[in-house]
Scaffold this motif. Structure first.
Motif, PDB file in Angstrom:
ATOM      1  N   LYS A  39      19.505  86.771  10.425  1.00  6.30           N
ATOM      2  CA  LYS A  39      19.987  85.501   9.881  1.00  6.30           C
ATOM      3  C   LYS A  39      19.419  84.328  10.670  1.00  6.30           C
ATOM      4  CE  LYS A  39      24.325  87.397   8.158  1.00  6.30           C
ATOM      5  NZ  LYS A  39      25.782  87.440   8.362  1.00  6.30           N
ATOM      6  N   GLN A  40      19.397  84.479  11.998  1.00  6.21           N
ATOM      7  CA  GLN A  40      18.861  83.411  12.843  1.00  6.21           C
ATOM      8  C   GLN A  40      17.358  83.236  12.594  1.00  6.21           C
ATOM      9  OE1 GLN A  40      20.724  83.144  16.417  1.00  6.21           O
ATOM     10  NE2 GLN A  40      19.898  81.114  16.709  1.00  6.21           N
ATOM     11  N   ALA A  41      16.640  84.342  12.440  1.00  7.26           N
ATOM     12  CA  ALA A  41      15.203  84.270  12.162  1.00  7.26           C
ATOM     13  C   ALA A  41      14.947  83.579  10.834  1.00  7.26           C
ATOM     14  CB  ALA A  41      14.585  85.669  12.171  1.00  7.26           C
ATOM     15  N   ASP A  42      15.761  83.894   9.823  1.00  9.60           N
ATOM     16  CA  ASP A  42      15.621  83.240   8.518  1.00  9.60           C
ATOM     17  C   ASP A  42      15.885  81.749   8.625  1.00  9.60           C
ATOM     18  OD1 ASP A  42      14.971  85.636   7.319  1.00  9.60           O
ATOM     19  OD2 ASP A  42      16.964  85.951   6.426  1.00  9.60           O
ATOM     20  N   ALA A  43      16.913  81.373   9.381  1.00 13.40           N
ATOM     21  CA  ALA A  43      17.239  79.950   9.555  1.00 13.40           C
ATOM     22  C   ALA A  43      16.111  79.233  10.285  1.00 13.40           C
ATOM     23  CB  ALA A  43      18.551  79.802  10.315  1.00 13.40           C
ATOM     24  N   THR A  44      15.525  79.884  11.282  1.00 12.65           N
ATOM     25  CA  THR A  44      14.408  79.298  12.025  1.00 12.65           C
ATOM     26  C   THR A  44      13.219  79.089  11.105  1.00 12.65           C
ATOM     27  OG1 THR A  44      15.107  80.349  14.078  1.00 12.65           O
ATOM     28  CG2 THR A  44      12.807  79.657  13.954  1.00 12.65           C
ATOM     29  N   GLU A  45      12.910  80.097  10.317  1.00 13.92           N
ATOM     30  CA  GLU A  45      11.780  79.991   9.395  1.00 13.92           C
ATOM     31  C   GLU A  45      12.014  78.897   8.362  1.00 13.92           C
ATOM     32  OE1 GLU A  45       8.859  82.861   6.780  1.00 13.92           O
ATOM     33  OE2 GLU A  45      10.354  83.736   8.100  1.00 13.92           O
ATOM     34  N   ASP A  46      13.230  78.804   7.842  1.00 12.58           N
ATOM     35  CA  ASP A  46      13.553  77.753   6.874  1.00 12.58           C
ATOM     36  C   ASP A  46      13.384  76.371   7.497  1.00 12.58           C
ATOM     37  OD1 ASP A  46      14.111  79.673   4.980  1.00 12.58           O
ATOM     38  OD2 ASP A  46      16.297  79.510   5.172  1.00 12.58           O
ATOM     39  N   ALA A  47      13.866  76.200   8.723  1.00 15.28           N
ATOM     40  CA  ALA A  47      13.745  74.906   9.407  1.00 15.28           C
ATOM     41  C   ALA A  47      12.285  74.551   9.648  1.00 15.28           C
ATOM     42  CB  ALA A  47      14.511  74.935  10.727  1.00 15.28           C
ATOM     43  N   LEU A  48      11.490  75.537  10.048  1.00 17.41           N
ATOM     44  CA  LEU A  48      10.062  75.287  10.271  1.00 17.41           C
ATOM     45  C   LEU A  48       9.366  74.890   8.973  1.00 17.41           C
ATOM     46  CD1 LEU A  48       9.080  78.116  12.761  1.00 17.41           C
ATOM     47  CD2 LEU A  48       8.977  75.654  13.163  1.00 17.41           C
ATOM     48  N   GLU A  49       9.694  75.565   7.881  1.00 15.54           N
ATOM     49  CA  GLU A  49       9.071  75.248   6.597  1.00 15.54           C
ATOM     50  C   GLU A  49       9.444  73.849   6.135  1.00 15.54           C
ATOM     51  OE1 GLU A  49      10.114  78.390   3.900  1.00 15.54           O
ATOM     52  OE2 GLU A  49       8.864  79.848   4.951  1.00 15.54           O
ATOM     53  N   GLN A  50      10.707  73.471   6.295  1.00 17.12           N
ATOM     54  CA  GLN A  50      11.127  72.120   5.909  1.00 17.12           C
ATOM     55  C   GLN A  50      10.409  71.076   6.751  1.00 17.12           C
ATOM     56  OE1 GLN A  50      15.376  72.146   6.296  1.00 17.12           O
ATOM     57  NE2 GLN A  50      15.690  73.252   4.384  1.00 17.12           N
ATOM     58  N   ARG A  51      10.309  71.338   8.036  1.00 20.40           N
ATOM     59  CA  ARG A  51       9.642  70.407   8.947  1.00 20.40           C
ATOM     60  C   ARG A  51       8.156  70.291   8.592  1.00 20.40           C
ATOM     61  NH1 ARG A  51      11.263  67.594  13.476  1.00 20.40           N
ATOM     62  NH2 ARG A  51       9.389  66.644  14.285  1.00 20.40           N
ATOM     63  N   ALA A  52       7.511  71.423   8.339  1.00 19.56           N
ATOM     64  CA  ALA A  52       6.089  71.425   7.994  1.00 19.56           C
ATOM     65  C   ALA A  52       5.848  70.683   6.689  1.00 19.56           C
ATOM     66  CB  ALA A  52       5.573  72.858   7.899  1.00 19.56           C
ATOM     67  N   ASP A  53       6.718  70.875   5.698  1.00 24.34           N
ATOM     68  CA  ASP A  53       6.571  70.168   4.423  1.00 24.34           C
ATOM     69  C   ASP A  53       6.654  68.655   4.622  1.00 24.34           C
ATOM     70  OD1 ASP A  53       6.271  72.549   3.057  1.00 24.34           O
ATOM     71  OD2 ASP A  53       8.344  72.608   2.325  1.00 24.34           O
ATOM     72  N   ALA A  54       7.600  68.211   5.444  1.00 21.57           N
ATOM     73  CA  ALA A  54       7.762  66.769   5.701  1.00 21.57           C
ATOM     74  C   ALA A  54       6.546  66.220   6.436  1.00 21.57           C
ATOM     75  CB  ALA A  54       9.028  66.519   6.509  1.00 21.57           C
ATOM     76  N   ASP A  55       6.070  66.940   7.446  1.00 21.99           N
ATOM     77  CA  ASP A  55       4.903  66.487   8.207  1.00 21.99           C
ATOM     78  C   ASP A  55       3.653  66.476   7.340  1.00 21.99           C
ATOM     79  OD1 ASP A  55       6.478  66.183  10.438  1.00 21.99           O
ATOM     80  OD2 ASP A  55       5.731  67.961  11.477  1.00 21.99           O
ATOM     81  N   LEU A  56       3.521  67.484   6.485  1.00 19.65           N
ATOM     82  CA  LEU A  56       2.357  67.588   5.613  1.00 19.65           C
ATOM     83  C   LEU A  56       2.302  66.417   4.645  1.00 19.65           C
ATOM     84  CD1 LEU A  56      -0.031  69.403   5.092  1.00 19.65           C
ATOM     85  CD2 LEU A  56       1.350  70.711   3.517  1.00 19.65           C
ATOM     86  N   ALA A  57       3.438  66.052   4.101  1.00 23.77           N
ATOM     87  CA  ALA A  57       3.489  64.921   3.175  1.00 23.77           C
ATOM     88  C   ALA A  57       3.094  63.622   3.882  1.00 23.77           C
ATOM     89  CB  ALA A  57       4.891  64.789   2.590  1.00 23.77           C
ATOM     90  N   ALA A  58       3.425  63.509   5.162  1.00 25.74           N
ATOM     91  CA  ALA A  58       3.133  62.286   5.908  1.00 25.74           C
ATOM     92  C   ALA A  58       1.707  62.246   6.453  1.00 25.74           C
ATOM     93  CB  ALA A  58       4.121  62.141   7.059  1.00 25.74           C
ATOM     94  N   SER A  59       1.026  63.384   6.566  1.00 25.28           N
ATOM     95  CA  SER A  59      -0.280  63.419   7.226  1.00 25.28           C
ATOM     96  C   SER A  59      -1.418  62.892   6.365  1.00 25.28           C
ATOM     97  CB  SER A  59      -0.614  64.842   7.682  1.00 25.28           C
ATOM     98  OG  SER A  59      -0.950  65.649   6.569  1.00 25.28           O
ATOM     99  N   ASP A  60      -1.266  62.893   5.053  1.00 20.92           N
ATOM    100  CA  ASP A  60      -2.246  62.281   4.158  1.00 20.92           C
ATOM    101  C   ASP A  60      -3.632  62.914   4.240  1.00 20.92           C
ATOM    102  OD1 ASP A  60      -2.342  60.464   2.122  1.00 20.92           O
ATOM    103  OD2 ASP A  60      -2.860  58.757   3.389  1.00 20.92           O
ATOM    104  N   GLY A  61      -3.740  64.187   4.637  1.00 20.12           N
ATOM    105  CA  GLY A  61      -5.021  64.884   4.659  1.00 20.12           C
ATOM    106  C   GLY A  61      -5.935  64.515   5.814  1.00 20.12           C
ATOM    107  N   ALA A  62      -5.420  63.779   6.796  1.00 19.58           N
ATOM    108  CA  ALA A  62      -6.230  63.362   7.937  1.00 19.58           C
ATOM    109  C   ALA A  62      -6.364  64.506   8.939  1.00 19.58           C
ATOM    110  CB  ALA A  62      -5.591  62.151   8.617  1.00 19.58           C
ATOM    111  N   VAL A  63      -7.456  64.501   9.703  1.00 16.42           N
ATOM    112  CA  VAL A  63      -7.637  65.457  10.792  1.00 16.42           C
ATOM    113  C   VAL A  63      -6.605  65.127  11.866  1.00 16.42           C
ATOM    114  CG1 VAL A  63      -9.194  66.209  12.623  1.00 16.42           C
ATOM    115  CG2 VAL A  63     -10.072  65.843  10.311  1.00 16.42           C
ATOM    116  N   VAL A  64      -5.818  66.130  12.270  1.00 13.89           N
ATOM    117  CA  VAL A  64      -4.750  65.875  13.235  1.00 13.89           C
ATOM    118  C   VAL A  64      -4.979  66.548  14.582  1.00 13.89           C
ATOM    119  CG1 VAL A  64      -2.982  65.396  11.496  1.00 13.89           C
ATOM    120  CG2 VAL A  64      -3.308  67.735  12.304  1.00 13.89           C
ATOM    121  N   ALA A  65      -5.723  67.661  14.622  1.00 13.61           N
ATOM    122  CA  ALA A  65      -5.996  68.354  15.884  1.00 13.61           C
ATOM    123  C   ALA A  65      -7.080  69.399  15.672  1.00 13.61           C
ATOM    124  CB  ALA A  65      -4.731  69.019  16.415  1.00 13.61           C
TER     125      ALA A  65
END
Length: 143
Positions: A25-51
């Motif tokens: 359950k904890q692993a699922d919650a961690t994965e869900d949080a990471l996916e939500q965070r990645a989706d938000a960051d991806l929307a904000a990055s605008d396709g730019a090179v970040v690293a």
């Protein structure tokens, strides 16, 4: 008969969910949080090179590999200064290969390079699987 099987599927799913361990359950919650965070960051990055000469999408699609291409884990998120989109990327949040339950560690950008393998772009490290396993588990920011 098909109707009885279809009707039993929700009950089966509930039964399986009830059998899930606390670690799962904890692993699922961690994965869900990471996916939500990645989706938000991806929307904000605008396709730019970040690293590492890679865009956010390329990094999130990348595997962490050794010099010979052995997969050590999957990049699941980016660690940033201030943990906000648009800030400098300082590390990669990596789900370690074959960890059970799933483990996530932060791998600093120092020493990482982009690696082309066919059409895939991965991230190469000199760290070993044992060195990654010895790293502390990532503490996720709240989403």
């Amino acid at each position: 008969m098909k109707l009885a099987i279809v009707a039993a599927l929700p009950a089966l799913a509930l039964g399986l969910a009830a059998c899930q361990s606390e670690a799962d359950k904890q692993a699922d919650a961690t994965e869900d949080a990471l996916e939500q965070r990645a989706d938000a960051d991806l929307a904000a990055s605008d396709g730019a090179v970040v690293a590492l000469g890679m865009t956010e999408r390329q990094l999130l699609d990348a595997d962490l590999v050794t010099a010979d291409g052995t997969e050590l884990g999957d990049v699941e998120g980016l660690r940033r200064t201030g943990d906000q989109a648009g800030m400098e990327v300082t590390g990669l949040i990596v789900e370690l290969e074959d960890s059970d339950p799933d483990r996530y560690v932060t791998v600093p950008l120092n020493g990482l390079t982009m690696r082309h393998q066919g059409n895939d772009m991965d991230v190469q490290t000199s760290l070993t699987a044992a060195e990654l396993a010895a790293m502390p588990d990532v503490e996720l920011p709240t989403v």
